[in-house]
Write a protein that holds these residues in place. Structure first.
Motif, PDB file in Angstrom:
ATOM      1  N   MET A  33     -49.510 -44.689  12.655  1.00 52.72           N
ATOM      2  CA  MET A  33     -48.492 -44.108  11.782  1.00 52.72           C
ATOM      3  C   MET A  33     -47.066 -44.408  12.224  1.00 52.72           C
ATOM      4  O   MET A  33     -46.130 -44.243  11.437  1.00 52.72           O
ATOM      5  N   LYS A  34     -46.863 -44.795  13.454  1.00 54.61           N
ATOM      6  CA  LYS A  34     -45.502 -44.991  13.962  1.00 54.61           C
ATOM      7  C   LYS A  34     -44.667 -45.921  13.087  1.00 54.61           C
ATOM      8  O   LYS A  34     -43.530 -45.585  12.722  1.00 54.61           O
ATOM      9  N   PRO A  35     -45.157 -47.109  12.733  1.00 57.90           N
ATOM     10  CA  PRO A  35     -44.320 -47.982  11.887  1.00 57.90           C
ATOM     11  C   PRO A  35     -44.046 -47.383  10.515  1.00 57.90           C
ATOM     12  O   PRO A  35     -42.969 -47.585   9.950  1.00 57.90           O
ATOM     13  N   ALA A  36     -45.024 -46.639   9.978  1.00 58.67           N
ATOM     14  CA  ALA A  36     -44.862 -46.098   8.626  1.00 58.67           C
ATOM     15  C   ALA A  36     -43.773 -45.040   8.568  1.00 58.67           C
ATOM     16  O   ALA A  36     -42.986 -44.989   7.607  1.00 58.67           O
ATOM     17  N   VAL A  37     -43.705 -44.159   9.586  1.00 59.61           N
ATOM     18  CA  VAL A  37     -42.719 -43.075   9.554  1.00 59.61           C
ATOM     19  C   VAL A  37     -41.392 -43.489  10.182  1.00 59.61           C
ATOM     20  O   VAL A  37     -40.368 -42.833   9.951  1.00 59.61           O
ATOM     21  N   ALA A  38     -41.399 -44.567  10.975  1.00 60.43           N
ATOM     22  CA  ALA A  38     -40.154 -44.998  11.618  1.00 60.43           C
ATOM     23  C   ALA A  38     -39.114 -45.435  10.600  1.00 60.43           C
ATOM     24  O   ALA A  38     -37.912 -45.285  10.821  1.00 60.43           O
ATOM     25  N   GLN A  39     -39.563 -45.961   9.452  1.00 57.95           N
ATOM     26  CA  GLN A  39     -38.615 -46.399   8.425  1.00 57.95           C
ATOM     27  C   GLN A  39     -37.827 -45.229   7.841  1.00 57.95           C
ATOM     28  O   GLN A  39     -36.769 -45.417   7.235  1.00 57.95           O
ATOM     29  N   TYR A  40     -38.330 -44.018   8.028  1.00 60.11           N
ATOM     30  CA  TYR A  40     -37.626 -42.824   7.567  1.00 60.11           C
ATOM     31  C   TYR A  40     -36.869 -42.140   8.698  1.00 60.11           C
ATOM     32  O   TYR A  40     -36.345 -41.039   8.516  1.00 60.11           O
ATOM     33  N   GLY A  41     -36.816 -42.779   9.859  1.00 55.98           N
ATOM     34  CA  GLY A  41     -36.104 -42.197  10.979  1.00 55.98           C
ATOM     35  C   GLY A  41     -36.844 -41.048  11.629  1.00 55.98           C
ATOM     36  O   GLY A  41     -36.222 -40.177  12.246  1.00 55.98           O
TER      37      GLY A  41
END
Length: 347
Positions: A199-207
């Motif tokens: 999930m890290k890449p998926a939620v990183a785009q939202y900061g």
């Protein structure tokens, strides 16, 4: 002078946010058409970040501390506004305070069962639920991607999207792990870590950073759990012959306590005992638990009887043995007896 005091009173000289809630993620500073005063103080407390937006564009981001708003510490906003030689006049800019503390005990769960192929059971459906924790790591990205022009964004505004991410990655991780359904409980930690990593890449785009993800339960459909319970029960019972004898004895005990209902109980006990012997023979039961030899099959040529003595089933006895019991007073005219072929227990 009076006019200037009135005008200056409409200028904001302190910009701060005192969070009185436990679920606010982003809060837009309320100006009510007022302008920010040149040299105003910006107070950012621990667990907060202040983000300045000018005409829809991300400007400066301030960390905890007290800041004086002028061109020297507002380089991006000064560039956007074209302040090449400084400024002394009021200005307008949207100020968003972002909560950077960790939000814990957030819930997730599968709305519908997940279809999987299990090595032992074949196609199965699984449900799962648990908790997770998150925090904001890039306030600018969060304001641009999620908050937008909202005056207030709560953590509930994110939970649905995060839950969908978790369920999607959960299905993916579970399918790739090939862990049998009965072994999932021993791998909750490993699965939770794998899902968090995906999930890290998926939620990183939202900061956002997912700091923890816990799986509390993975369950099968109720009808499958009932079948597993029945399977476990049979494993616990073990020796069907001994179990059937025990059930018959229990029925006889209940019949002795309730004379009016002895007929029905007697039929169940007698038939249960006979069925137990037949099942044991058909399954090839030669050595029950305990190491003692199993009793030989009853000869159909001999007339054998089962009797109820002191509320317990005893026997089998032949007629001679019953005569001895009668002389000893253990068998009377009222004693219930049964043999194979009788429709009921009778005195």
């Amino acid at each position: 002078m009076d006019i200037w005091k009135k005008l200056s009173g409409e200028l904001i000289d302190i910009v701060e946010w005192l969070d009185d809630s436990r679920d606010t993620l982003v809060y837009r500073f309320q100006r009510h058409q007022n302008e920010l005063k040149h040299g105003a103080k910006l107070i950012v407390r621990e667990g907060q970040v202040a983000v300045f937006i000018n005409e829809g564009k991300l400007a400066d981001v301030y960390q905890p501390g007290t800041h004086t708003l002028d061109t020297q510490n507002m380089p991006i906003l000064a560039t956007l506004k074209g302040w090449k030689y400084g400024f002394n006049s009021p200005f307008k800019a949207e100020v968003y305070f972002v909560n950077t503390r960790q939000f814990t005990d957030l819930k997730w769960g599968t709305m519908n069962p997940i279809m999987l192929r299990d090595a032992e059971f074949g196609p199965i459906r699984l449900r799962a639920y648990g908790t997770y924790a998150l925090r904001v790591t890039d306030a600018g990205a969060l304001v641009k991607e999620i908050a937008g022009t909202n005056g207030r964004l709560t953590i509930e505004g994110l939970t649905d999207q995060i839950r969908n991410f978790i369920v999607s990655r959960f299905s993916e991780s579970l399918g790739e792990s090939k862990i049998p359904a009965l072994d999932l409980a021993a791998n909750y930690s490993e699965l939770g870590g794998a899902i968090a990593g995906l999930m890290k890449p998926a939620v990183a785009q939202y900061g956002i950073e997912l700091t923890a993800l816990l799986i509390e339960n993975i369950s099968l459909p109720p009808e499958v759990e009932q079948a597993l319970d029945a399977r476990t029960k049979m494993g616990v019972i073990g020796d069907l012959n001994r179990y059937t004898q025990f059930q018959a004895a229990e029925a006889m005990r209940d019949a002795a306590k309730n004379p009016g209902g002895t007929a029905g109980a007697g039929i169940g006990a007698g038939m249960g005992f006979a069925m137990g012997q037949q099942m044991a023979q058909s399954l090839g039961a030669g050595q029950p638990s305990g190491g003692h030899a199993a009793p030989p099959p009853l000869s159909s040529a001999a007339a054998v009887y089962f009797v109820a003595i002191n509320g317990q089933q005893a026997g089998p006895f032949d007629v001679a043995s019953l005569a001895v019991k009668a002389r000893e007073g253990q068998v009377t005219r009222e004693t219930l007896v049964w043999k194979q072929g009788m429709a009921n227990w009778s005195p």
